[in-house]
Design a protein around this motif. Structure first.
Motif, mmCIF file in Angstrom:
data_model
loop_
_atom_site.group_PDB
_atom_site.id
_atom_site.type_symbol
_atom_site.label_atom_id
_atom_site.label_comp_id
_atom_site.label_asym_id
_atom_site.label_seq_id
_atom_site.Cartn_x
_atom_site.Cartn_y
_atom_site.Cartn_z
ATOM 1 N N HIS A 228 0.804 -1.222 0.000
ATOM 2 C CA HIS A 228 0.000 0.000 0.000
ATOM 3 C C HIS A 228 0.839 1.275 0.000
ATOM 4 O O HIS A 228 0.382 2.322 0.448
ATOM 5 C CB HIS A 228 -0.943 0.002 1.203
ATOM 6 N N GLN A 229 2.054 1.203 -0.526
ATOM 7 C CA GLN A 229 2.892 2.399 -0.608
ATOM 8 C C GLN A 229 2.417 3.258 -1.775
ATOM 9 O O GLN A 229 2.259 2.771 -2.901
ATOM 10 C CB GLN A 229 4.357 2.002 -0.807
ATOM 11 N N VAL A 230 2.169 4.546 -1.536
ATOM 12 C CA VAL A 230 1.638 5.410 -2.590
ATOM 13 C C VAL A 230 2.636 6.463 -3.060
ATOM 14 O O VAL A 230 2.395 7.141 -4.068
ATOM 15 C CB VAL A 230 0.328 6.105 -2.144
ATOM 16 N N ALA A 231 3.753 6.644 -2.339
ATOM 17 C CA ALA A 231 4.737 7.652 -2.727
ATOM 18 C C ALA A 231 6.119 7.199 -2.282
ATOM 19 O O ALA A 231 6.273 6.190 -1.596
ATOM 20 C CB ALA A 231 4.390 9.008 -2.119
ATOM 21 N N GLY A 232 7.127 7.949 -2.680
ATOM 22 C CA GLY A 232 8.489 7.614 -2.286
ATOM 23 C C GLY A 232 9.126 6.568 -3.176
ATOM 24 O O GLY A 232 8.522 6.089 -4.149
ATOM 25 N N HIS A 233 10.356 6.196 -2.844
ATOM 26 C CA HIS A 233 11.081 5.190 -3.616
ATOM 27 C C HIS A 233 10.487 3.813 -3.366
ATOM 28 O O HIS A 233 10.303 3.406 -2.218
ATOM 29 C CB HIS A 233 12.561 5.192 -3.233
ATOM 30 N N LEU B 19 -0.106 16.918 -3.274
ATOM 31 C CA LEU B 19 -0.353 15.488 -3.178
ATOM 32 C C LEU B 19 0.830 14.736 -3.783
ATOM 33 O O LEU B 19 1.175 14.955 -4.942
ATOM 34 C CB LEU B 19 -1.636 15.109 -3.919
ATOM 35 N N SER B 20 1.430 13.856 -2.996
ATOM 36 C CA SER B 20 2.557 13.066 -3.493
ATOM 37 C C SER B 20 2.113 11.715 -4.030
ATOM 38 O O SER B 20 2.815 11.090 -4.816
ATOM 39 C CB SER B 20 3.586 12.854 -2.371
ATOM 40 N N GLY B 21 0.962 11.251 -3.605
ATOM 41 C CA GLY B 21 0.466 9.959 -4.064
ATOM 42 C C GLY B 21 -0.862 9.651 -3.409
ATOM 43 O O GLY B 21 -1.181 10.176 -2.336
ATOM 44 N N ILE B 22 -1.660 8.806 -4.080
ATOM 45 C CA ILE B 22 -2.980 8.478 -3.537
ATOM 46 C C ILE B 22 -3.464 7.144 -4.083
ATOM 47 O O ILE B 22 -3.137 6.759 -5.209
ATOM 48 C CB ILE B 22 -3.999 9.594 -3.894
ATOM 49 N N GLN B 23 -4.192 6.412 -3.253
ATOM 50 C CA GLN B 23 -4.945 5.263 -3.727
ATOM 51 C C GLN B 23 -6.307 5.299 -3.027
ATOM 52 O O GLN B 23 -6.396 5.572 -1.829
ATOM 53 C CB GLN B 23 -4.234 3.933 -3.454
ATOM 54 N N ILE B 24 -7.360 5.092 -3.804
ATOM 55 C CA ILE B 24 -8.711 5.101 -3.258
ATOM 56 C C ILE B 24 -9.366 3.775 -3.602
ATOM 57 O O ILE B 24 -9.459 3.401 -4.778
ATOM 58 C CB ILE B 24 -9.538 6.264 -3.834
ATOM 59 N N TYR B 25 -9.812 3.074 -2.578
ATOM 60 C CA TYR B 25 -10.449 1.777 -2.808
ATOM 61 C C TYR B 25 -11.877 1.973 -3.289
ATOM 62 O O TYR B 25 -12.646 2.750 -2.719
ATOM 63 C CB TYR B 25 -10.445 0.946 -1.522
ATOM 64 N N GLY B 26 -12.212 1.246 -4.374
ATOM 65 C CA GLY B 26 -13.571 1.292 -4.892
ATOM 66 C C GLY B 26 -14.409 0.160 -4.354
ATOM 67 O O GLY B 26 -15.182 0.298 -3.421
ATOM 68 N N ASN B 27 -14.208 -1.027 -4.921
ATOM 69 C CA ASN B 27 -14.872 -2.240 -4.455
ATOM 70 C C ASN B 27 -14.073 -3.442 -4.956
ATOM 71 O O ASN B 27 -13.015 -3.271 -5.578
ATOM 72 C CB ASN B 27 -16.326 -2.301 -4.945
ATOM 73 N N LYS B 28 -14.560 -4.637 -4.696
ATOM 74 C CA LYS B 28 -13.816 -5.845 -5.083
ATOM 75 C C LYS B 28 -13.621 -5.935 -6.586
ATOM 76 O O LYS B 28 -12.607 -6.459 -7.065
ATOM 77 C CB LYS B 28 -14.545 -7.085 -4.573
ATOM 78 N N GLU B 29 -14.594 -5.443 -7.342
ATOM 79 C CA GLU B 29 -14.503 -5.521 -8.803
ATOM 80 C C GLU B 29 -13.535 -4.481 -9.372
ATOM 81 O O GLU B 29 -12.676 -4.785 -10.201
ATOM 82 C CB GLU B 29 -15.887 -5.332 -9.437
ATOM 83 N N ARG C 28 1.505 9.543 -9.902
ATOM 84 C CA ARG C 28 1.824 10.553 -8.892
ATOM 85 C C ARG C 28 2.043 11.936 -9.506
ATOM 86 O O ARG C 28 1.632 12.946 -8.947
ATOM 87 C CB ARG C 28 3.061 10.124 -8.095
ATOM 88 N N THR C 29 2.694 11.969 -10.658
ATOM 89 C CA THR C 29 2.991 13.267 -11.282
ATOM 90 C C THR C 29 1.724 14.023 -11.661
ATOM 91 O O THR C 29 1.702 15.255 -11.644
ATOM 92 C CB THR C 29 3.859 13.076 -12.534
ATOM 93 N N SER C 30 0.645 13.302 -11.980
ATOM 94 C CA SER C 30 -0.600 13.952 -12.378
ATOM 95 C C SER C 30 -1.332 14.556 -11.189
ATOM 96 O O SER C 30 -2.253 15.362 -11.353
ATOM 97 C CB SER C 30 -1.524 12.950 -13.083
ATOM 98 N N MET C 31 -0.934 14.185 -9.979
ATOM 99 C CA MET C 31 -1.604 14.666 -8.779
ATOM 100 C C MET C 31 -0.940 15.895 -8.167
ATOM 101 O O MET C 31 -1.467 16.491 -7.233
ATOM 102 C CB MET C 31 -1.631 13.546 -7.720
ATOM 103 N N GLN C 32 0.221 16.280 -8.671
ATOM 104 C CA GLN C 32 0.993 17.302 -7.974
ATOM 105 C C GLN C 32 0.729 18.726 -8.456
ATOM 106 O O GLN C 32 0.722 19.659 -7.674
ATOM 107 C CB GLN C 32 2.489 16.968 -8.085
#
Length: 295
Positions: A7-12, A136-146, A154-158
């Motif tokens: 679940h790492q969203v940013a960094g190396h 914002l350096s990074g993001i993940q948003i859970y939708g559902n199982k499908e 990440r670059t598109s969020m900054q």
């Protein structure tokens, strides 16, 4: 058994011969100790902070637990390397939604080299850091199982305008997580994640109260990690919204001066979250962090 953090969203990031952090099953996060002054500086901070009796318990909870350092096999196959051993902030979470927010309108410390300052200054100017006090350096948003996770580049969020950044923060607590930025987020979980006496806004305000007084540290290029479990929110349970501060390679001594750079970004972020809670369907008021860290 060590593995790449799922679940790492940013960094190396580790993998494909690259050096990055690893986690184990016991809830520990192994971050490679950088070989230059950044590594020694981060180790110095964790060692100092973890033993500093001036840090209130209600503030230390916002920082990862520090377990020292350990030599382990590096993820890039280069052999045994020293790693910081920290609390794995995603342990116990099944499908967490996470956002990494780099704080401050300025991400370089005064002692940095001129080359590094120019590199950071360029990025601060090209992203929302300078005008808004954070990016914002990074993001993940859970939708559902499908659908799984929405995890944009990440670059598109900054380099986001205030309006688009607010849309992302609304999408973070919404049930409709389509990547279509024109789809208005429903903010279905804003009240339970951002609001309430133990929600993310309350935590940010608690942190702000400390930063209004503390003069021990200046936190350059540090991030706030916000996370929660959408499935728990759907079940009417506490989604476990929490904030944690991470990345301390550029922390310096405060020398009796308030950290206005971090505080200004924090005030800006609080304003965004507050407006989402009080008026989820209204547009954002443009935020310009004060040089004194107060809006």
């Amino acid at each position: 058994m060590l593995k790449i953090p799922p679940h790492q969203v940013a960094g190396h990031k580790a993998g494909n011969g690259k050096l990055g952090p690893l986690v184990d099953e016991s809830g520990r996060f192994y971050k490679p100790l950088q070989g230059d002054e950044r590594g020694s500086n981060e180790l110095k901070f964790y060692t100092s902070f973890s033993s500093d009796t001036r840090i209130p318990e209600h503030i230390s909870k916002f920082f990862p637990t520090f377990y020292g350092t350990q030599l382990i096999e590096a993820s890039d196959g280069s052999g045994l390397k020293p790693h910081l051993v920290l609390q794995d902030l995603s342990i116990g979470r099944v499908n967490p939604s996470i956002v990494d927010i780099k704080m401050g309108s300025r991400t370089w410390a005064p002692e940095a080299s001129e080359e590094y300052i120019q590199k950071c200054l360029k990025k601060d100017r090209e992203t929302s850091s300078l005008p808004l006090g954070f990016r914002l350096s990074g993001i993940q948003i859970y939708g559902n199982k499908e659908s799984g996770y929405w995890k944009p580049e990440r670059t598109s969020m900054q380099n986001l305008s205030a309006e688009k950044l607010k849309t992302i923060l609304k999408k973070f607590v919404s049930s409709n997580t389509s990547p279509d930025m024109n789809l208005q987020p429903d903010c279905a979980f804003a009240a339970t994640v951002y609001g309430g006496s133990t929600g993310i806004l309350s935590q940010l305000l608690e942190l702000k109260a400390w930063f209004e007084d503390q003069t021990m540290y200046h936190f350059y290029s540090c991030s706030i990690l916000m996370s929660f479990e959408k499935e728990l929110a759907l079940e009417g349970k506490n989604p476990g919204g929490q904030i944690k501060l991470i990345d301390f390679a550029h922390v310096i001594e405060g020398k009796g001066v308030i950290d206005h750079n971090f505080l200004g970004g924090l005030c800006s972020l609080i304003k965004f979250i507050s407006e989402i809670l009080t008026a989820p369907n209204e547009h954002i008021t443009e935020v310009v962090p004060s040089v004194n860290g107060v809006n």
